[in-house]
Design an enzyme around this catalytic site. Structure first.
Site, PDB file in Angstrom:
ATOM      1  CB  SER A 124      31.996  48.803  44.908  1.00  0.00           C
ATOM      2  OG  SER A 124      32.362  47.327  44.933  1.00  0.00           O
TER       3      SER A 124
HETATM    4  N1  SAM Z   1      36.492  46.411  42.853  1.00  0.00           N
HETATM    5  C1  SAM Z   1      35.468  46.884  41.902  1.00  0.00           C
HETATM    6  C2  SAM Z   1      35.417  48.266  41.541  1.00  0.00           C
HETATM    7  O1  SAM Z   1      35.984  49.068  41.847  1.00  0.00           O
HETATM    8  O2  SAM Z   1      34.546  48.446  40.430  1.00  0.00           O
HETATM    9  C3  SAM Z   1      34.227  45.997  42.099  1.00  0.00           C
HETATM   10  C4  SAM Z   1      34.399  44.577  42.063  1.00  0.00           C
HETATM   11  S1  SAM Z   1      32.685  43.752  41.932  1.00  0.00           S
HETATM   12  C5  SAM Z   1      31.740  43.934  43.153  1.00  0.00           C
HETATM   13  C6  SAM Z   1      33.716  41.970  42.197  1.00  0.00           C
HETATM   14  C7  SAM Z   1      34.377  41.763  41.110  1.00  0.00           C
HETATM   15  O3  SAM Z   1      35.139  40.454  41.315  1.00  0.00           O
HETATM   16  C8  SAM Z   1      33.864  41.190  39.733  1.00  0.00           C
HETATM   17  O4  SAM Z   1      34.420  41.919  38.773  1.00  0.00           O
HETATM   18  C9  SAM Z   1      34.131  39.795  39.660  1.00  0.00           C
HETATM   19  O5  SAM Z   1      34.357  39.297  38.366  1.00  0.00           O
HETATM   20  C10 SAM Z   1      35.525  39.608  40.440  1.00  0.00           C
HETATM   21  N2  SAM Z   1      35.707  38.298  40.743  1.00  0.00           N
HETATM   22  C11 SAM Z   1      34.934  37.384  41.337  1.00  0.00           C
HETATM   23  N3  SAM Z   1      35.612  36.122  41.766  1.00  0.00           N
HETATM   24  C12 SAM Z   1      37.119  36.488  41.383  1.00  0.00           C
HETATM   25  C13 SAM Z   1      38.215  35.956  41.568  1.00  0.00           C
HETATM   26  N4  SAM Z   1      38.401  34.524  41.926  1.00  0.00           N
HETATM   27  N5  SAM Z   1      39.549  36.513  41.231  1.00  0.00           N
HETATM   28  C14 SAM Z   1      39.186  37.705  40.671  1.00  0.00           C
HETATM   29  N6  SAM Z   1      38.301  38.482  40.709  1.00  0.00           N
HETATM   30  C15 SAM Z   1      37.128  37.883  40.965  1.00  0.00           C
END
Ligand code: SAM
Length: 219
Positions: A67
């Site tokens: 992010s």
């Molecule tokens: N917080 C992260 C960072 O600091 O890098 C950024 C996260 S990224 C914008 C969104 C993340 O949510 C992705 O890695 C994706 O694989 C994960 N994601 C999507 N659906 C999910 C779910 N149902 N449970 C857990 N993670 C999920």
């Protein structure tokens, strides 16, 4: 020099980033101190180090992103983190936000749905020796086995009010999530009241990658 080296140049770039975040309205000094102290460049391949301290999201593989620092700062500020808070993060991704929460004194539980990303991030966090509890699975259901939490943050676009997650919050607990459609979401802050109801406020528009899983957009 390996990628874990934190040079004066990196530290200088972080100071500039924090100055920019202040100018953009971030006021929580504990959030700014954590961002200033943590070497975000360790999440970047060496060829892309130049991008580590720009205020932008960046691809981390598997079609996912780390992010934007401003977004991490906004979400973390809205959580109003106190030392010792038990925090659940949905969407570990690179692990950057989990590290910021940990450095602010939170007990961090973080869940990731993408197995390859989970494995990669687990290795990195292990090498930092940070006591962050990482889980692989569908975080759209929360992590009921360790509930309740003082704070919950969703870092992927959420299709509607995340009721299942709100149930896993303590009274006076805070949940921050981008809620909307797949193109645009409102940053929502929910606060759980003693009678089980929730207050709800909006804090601007964002665009996140979709939340997958049972209570997400698709599997
Ligand atoms: N917080 C992260 C960072 O600091 O890098 C950024 C996260 S990224 C914008 C969104 C993340 O949510 C992705 O890695 C994706 O694989 C994960 N994601 C999507 N659906 C999910 C779910 N149902 N449970 C857990 N993670 C999920």
């Amino acid at each position: 020099m390996d990628k874990f080296t934190d040079s004066f140049r990196h530290q200088g770039l972080r100071k500039k980033l924090v100055k920019l975040l202040r100018e953009k309205g971030i006021k929580d000094e504990k959030v700014l101190a954590a961002i200033e102290s943590f070497p975000r460049h360790i999440f970047f391949d060496e060829a892309f180090l130049e991008h580590a301290y720009q205020d932008k999201a960046f691809p981390i593989g598997e079609g996912q992103t780390i992010s934007q620092p401003y977004t991490v700062a906004v979400q973390t500020s809205l959580l109003n983190i106190k030392k010792g808070d038990k925090v659940l993060e949905i969407g570990t991704g690179s692990g950057y936000q989990a590290c910021i929460l940990y450095l602010m004194g939170a007990k961090v539980y973080s869940i990731e749905y993408n197995k390859n990303l989970f494995n990669k991030t687990r290795m990195l966090i292990n090498s930092l020796n940070y006591d962050i509890k990482l889980f692989y699975g569908d975080g759209s259901k929360g992590l009921p086995g360790f509930a309740p939490y003082d704070k919950i943050v969703v870092t992927a676009a959420t299709p509607g009010t995340p009721s299942v997650l709100l149930e896993q919050l303590n009274v006076n607990g805070i949940l921050v999530a981008p809620v909307g459609n797949e193109h645009v979401q409102a940053m929502k802050q929910y606060i759980k009241q003693a009678d089980g109801s929730y207050s709800e406020k909006d804090f601007g528009q964002y665009k996140f990658v979709p939340l997958l899983g049972a209570h997400g957009w698709r599997n």
